[in-house]
Design a protein around this motif. Sequence first.
Motif, PDB file in Angstrom:
ATOM      1  N   GLY A  34    -103.646  66.095  42.304  1.00  0.00           N
ATOM      2  CA  GLY A  34    -104.509  66.628  41.252  1.00  0.00           C
ATOM      3  C   GLY A  34    -103.742  66.891  39.976  1.00  0.00           C
ATOM      4  N   ALA A  35    -102.521  67.412  40.097  1.00  0.00           N
ATOM      5  CA  ALA A  35    -101.694  67.649  38.915  1.00  0.00           C
ATOM      6  C   ALA A  35    -101.296  66.329  38.256  1.00  0.00           C
ATOM      7  CB  ALA A  35    -100.449  68.443  39.303  1.00  0.00           C
ATOM      8  N   ALA A  36    -101.017  65.310  39.066  1.00  0.00           N
ATOM      9  CA  ALA A  36    -100.658  64.000  38.515  1.00  0.00           C
ATOM     10  C   ALA A  36    -101.832  63.372  37.765  1.00  0.00           C
ATOM     11  CB  ALA A  36    -100.204  63.074  39.648  1.00  0.00           C
ATOM     12  N   VAL A  37    -103.039  63.530  38.297  1.00  0.00           N
ATOM     13  CA  VAL A  37    -104.229  62.998  37.624  1.00  0.00           C
ATOM     14  C   VAL A  37    -104.448  63.721  36.296  1.00  0.00           C
ATOM     15  CG1 VAL A  37    -106.748  62.828  37.761  1.00  0.00           C
ATOM     16  CG2 VAL A  37    -105.336  62.190  39.738  1.00  0.00           C
ATOM     17  N   ARG A  38    -104.237  65.035  36.277  1.00  0.00           N
ATOM     18  CA  ARG A  38    -104.373  65.781  35.023  1.00  0.00           C
ATOM     19  C   ARG A  38    -103.367  65.301  33.983  1.00  0.00           C
ATOM     20  NH1 ARG A  38    -104.813  70.095  38.605  1.00  0.00           N
ATOM     21  NH2 ARG A  38    -102.695  70.838  38.115  1.00  0.00           N
ATOM     22  N   LEU A  39    -102.153  65.020  34.418  1.00  0.00           N
ATOM     23  CA  LEU A  39    -101.151  64.489  33.494  1.00  0.00           C
ATOM     24  C   LEU A  39    -101.588  63.148  32.921  1.00  0.00           C
ATOM     25  CD1 LEU A  39     -97.687  65.207  35.205  1.00  0.00           C
ATOM     26  CD2 LEU A  39     -98.492  66.083  33.004  1.00  0.00           C
ATOM     27  N   ALA A  40    -102.100  62.267  33.794  1.00  0.00           N
ATOM     28  CA  ALA A  40    -102.535  60.946  33.337  1.00  0.00           C
ATOM     29  C   ALA A  40    -103.714  61.063  32.374  1.00  0.00           C
ATOM     30  CB  ALA A  40    -102.901  60.071  34.529  1.00  0.00           C
ATOM     31  N   ASP A  41    -104.655  61.964  32.664  1.00  0.00           N
ATOM     32  CA  ASP A  41    -105.791  62.170  31.762  1.00  0.00           C
ATOM     33  C   ASP A  41    -105.325  62.669  30.400  1.00  0.00           C
ATOM     34  OD1 ASP A  41    -107.635  61.393  33.676  1.00  0.00           O
ATOM     35  OD2 ASP A  41    -108.127  63.426  34.306  1.00  0.00           O
ATOM     36  N   ARG A  42    -104.305  63.502  30.396  1.00  0.00           N
ATOM     37  CA  ARG A  42    -103.842  64.121  29.154  1.00  0.00           C
ATOM     38  C   ARG A  42    -102.868  63.241  28.382  1.00  0.00           C
ATOM     39  NH1 ARG A  42    -100.646  69.126  30.568  1.00  0.00           N
ATOM     40  NH2 ARG A  42     -98.860  67.708  30.484  1.00  0.00           N
ATOM     41  N   ASP A  43    -101.914  62.617  29.101  1.00  0.00           N
ATOM     42  CA  ASP A  43    -100.808  61.936  28.431  1.00  0.00           C
ATOM     43  C   ASP A  43    -100.774  60.437  28.692  1.00  0.00           C
ATOM     44  OD1 ASP A  43     -99.985  64.485  27.620  1.00  0.00           O
ATOM     45  OD2 ASP A  43     -98.748  64.752  29.420  1.00  0.00           O
ATOM     46  N   GLY A  44    -101.737  59.924  29.449  1.00  0.00           N
ATOM     47  CA  GLY A  44    -101.681  58.517  29.816  1.00  0.00           C
ATOM     48  C   GLY A  44    -100.744  58.302  30.990  1.00  0.00           C
ATOM     49  N   VAL A  76    -100.715  54.998  43.872  1.00  0.00           N
ATOM     50  CA  VAL A  76    -101.776  54.532  44.774  1.00  0.00           C
ATOM     51  C   VAL A  76    -102.688  55.688  45.160  1.00  0.00           C
ATOM     52  CG1 VAL A  76    -102.260  53.559  47.047  1.00  0.00           C
ATOM     53  CG2 VAL A  76    -100.432  52.591  45.654  1.00  0.00           C
ATOM     54  N   VAL A  77    -102.098  56.832  45.492  1.00  0.00           N
ATOM     55  CA  VAL A  77    -102.896  57.992  45.887  1.00  0.00           C
ATOM     56  C   VAL A  77    -103.685  58.521  44.688  1.00  0.00           C
ATOM     57  CG1 VAL A  77    -102.828  60.282  46.922  1.00  0.00           C
ATOM     58  CG2 VAL A  77    -101.214  58.546  47.686  1.00  0.00           C
ATOM     59  N   MET A  78    -103.086  58.491  43.495  1.00  0.00           N
ATOM     60  CA  MET A  78    -103.788  58.914  42.277  1.00  0.00           C
ATOM     61  C   MET A  78    -105.031  58.071  42.028  1.00  0.00           C
ATOM     62  SD  MET A  78    -100.672  59.518  39.582  1.00  0.00           S
ATOM     63  CE  MET A  78    -101.805  59.512  38.168  1.00  0.00           C
ATOM     64  N   ALA A  79    -104.901  56.753  42.220  1.00  0.00           N
ATOM     65  CA  ALA A  79    -106.031  55.859  41.967  1.00  0.00           C
ATOM     66  C   ALA A  79    -107.224  56.224  42.833  1.00  0.00           C
ATOM     67  CB  ALA A  79    -105.616  54.409  42.211  1.00  0.00           C
ATOM     68  N   LEU A 110    -113.861  53.519  31.882  1.00  0.00           N
ATOM     69  CA  LEU A 110    -113.829  53.892  30.470  1.00  0.00           C
ATOM     70  C   LEU A 110    -113.403  55.344  30.302  1.00  0.00           C
ATOM     71  CD1 LEU A 110    -117.035  52.175  29.000  1.00  0.00           C
ATOM     72  CD2 LEU A 110    -114.642  51.658  28.462  1.00  0.00           C
ATOM     73  N   GLN A 111    -113.811  56.191  31.232  1.00  0.00           N
ATOM     74  CA  GLN A 111    -113.439  57.600  31.148  1.00  0.00           C
ATOM     75  C   GLN A 111    -111.963  57.813  31.457  1.00  0.00           C
ATOM     76  OE1 GLN A 111    -116.109  59.433  33.922  1.00  0.00           O
ATOM     77  NE2 GLN A 111    -117.941  58.952  32.716  1.00  0.00           N
ATOM     78  N   ARG A 112    -111.405  56.952  32.306  1.00  0.00           N
ATOM     79  CA  ARG A 112    -109.993  57.060  32.667  1.00  0.00           C
ATOM     80  C   ARG A 112    -109.342  55.678  32.545  1.00  0.00           C
ATOM     81  NH1 ARG A 112    -110.864  61.310  37.628  1.00  0.00           N
ATOM     82  NH2 ARG A 112    -110.008  63.115  36.530  1.00  0.00           N
ATOM     83  N   PRO A 113    -109.060  55.242  31.316  1.00  0.00           N
ATOM     84  CA  PRO A 113    -108.541  53.875  31.129  1.00  0.00           C
ATOM     85  C   PRO A 113    -107.200  53.628  31.809  1.00  0.00           C
ATOM     86  CG  PRO A 113    -108.468  55.142  29.069  1.00  0.00           C
ATOM     87  CD  PRO A 113    -109.296  55.923  30.031  1.00  0.00           C
ATOM     88  N   TRP A 114    -106.461  54.683  32.149  1.00  0.00           N
ATOM     89  CA  TRP A 114    -105.195  54.468  32.854  1.00  0.00           C
ATOM     90  C   TRP A 114    -105.413  53.859  34.232  1.00  0.00           C
ATOM     91  CZ3 TRP A 114    -104.753  57.352  37.338  1.00  0.00           C
ATOM     92  CH2 TRP A 114    -105.493  58.529  37.426  1.00  0.00           C
ATOM     93  N   LEU A 115    -106.627  53.995  34.776  1.00  0.00           N
ATOM     94  CA  LEU A 115    -106.929  53.363  36.059  1.00  0.00           C
ATOM     95  C   LEU A 115    -106.951  51.831  35.956  1.00  0.00           C
ATOM     96  CD1 LEU A 115    -109.741  55.687  37.472  1.00  0.00           C
ATOM     97  CD2 LEU A 115    -107.512  55.251  38.531  1.00  0.00           C
ATOM     98  N   LEU A 116    -107.187  51.315  34.752  1.00  0.00           N
ATOM     99  CA  LEU A 116    -107.216  49.864  34.576  1.00  0.00           C
ATOM    100  C   LEU A 116    -105.869  49.251  34.948  1.00  0.00           C
ATOM    101  CD1 LEU A 116    -109.143  49.760  31.187  1.00  0.00           C
ATOM    102  CD2 LEU A 116    -109.960  48.834  33.368  1.00  0.00           C
ATOM    103  N   THR A 117    -104.801  49.932  34.593  1.00  0.00           N
ATOM    104  CA  THR A 117    -103.466  49.434  34.927  1.00  0.00           C
ATOM    105  C   THR A 117    -103.203  49.525  36.430  1.00  0.00           C
ATOM    106  OG1 THR A 117    -102.649  50.148  32.775  1.00  0.00           O
ATOM    107  CG2 THR A 117    -101.009  49.696  34.463  1.00  0.00           C
ATOM    108  N   LEU A 118    -103.606  50.619  37.036  1.00  0.00           N
ATOM    109  CA  LEU A 118    -103.349  50.800  38.470  1.00  0.00           C
ATOM    110  C   LEU A 118    -104.101  49.782  39.307  1.00  0.00           C
ATOM    111  CD1 LEU A 118    -103.355  54.676  38.939  1.00  0.00           C
ATOM    112  CD2 LEU A 118    -101.439  53.138  38.599  1.00  0.00           C
ATOM    113  N   GLY A 119    -105.325  49.448  38.894  1.00  0.00           N
ATOM    114  CA  GLY A 119    -106.149  48.543  39.686  1.00  0.00           C
ATOM    115  C   GLY A 119    -105.601  47.142  39.779  1.00  0.00           C
TER     116      GLY A 119
END
Length: 255
Positions: A34-44, A76-79, A110-119
Amino acid sequence: MERRLPPVVARLWGREIPSRRGPRPGLELDTVVGAAVRLADRDGLEGVTMSSLASELGVATMSLYRYVGSKEELLVVMADAATPEPPPINGRAWRPYLTGWTRANRDFLLQRPWLLTLGQHAPPLGPRTLRWLDRALAALESTGLSHAEGINITTTLTGYASRQAALTHAMTATTGTVSEEVGGLVEYGEILGAVLDPAEFPALDDAVRANAFGAAEVWIDDADFTFGLSLLLDGIEALIARKADDRPTPIVANP
């Protein structure tokens, strides 16, 4: 013999055997992710490092390896954690359901564009991402298509949602010299008109001169997505019809 699960898969599904050695972990995996997802949402995604995550949680960096074996496992777990639940079927036929399913897929990207890279790096492995696959296959069950065809259809629609989300994100981004200078489809068409050689790019040059990109700009909100999705769904519908026509007609014995 039971197959041994990769460590990251065991973590995702709660199948990991806890170690009896060393002190008991002070955090839960969900807290770390959860903390890692918050970081990605905030800082990419570039803002997610093991050291930045440790700082966010107020722990030593090495202690994080009790929960994930590597940065790659963490991603992987973040995705999976960042993926919402798929839309419920609620009795909908396959076409309206897959329309909403694909749109919902695009929207959360669109809400979490960093997921595009993970996918791009791994197939779905976690319970949430696999529920999207399960629901799409369930919607196709009554069509007469095979399981393999259903998986191919789902992969195609997922890819379409990802490409559309990436395109929309790129067109609306405000950072970067190129995107600032291009601005939108009208500006893009003007740039193409200035560089295209009609002898080398005859069809594209005709489209630019006909203001095709300027006309397409009015689609940016949603109609372009719907148009492309309709083409894909029309193809699925044609495949279902063709499969139905190929089925042998049952022979009825004379009374």
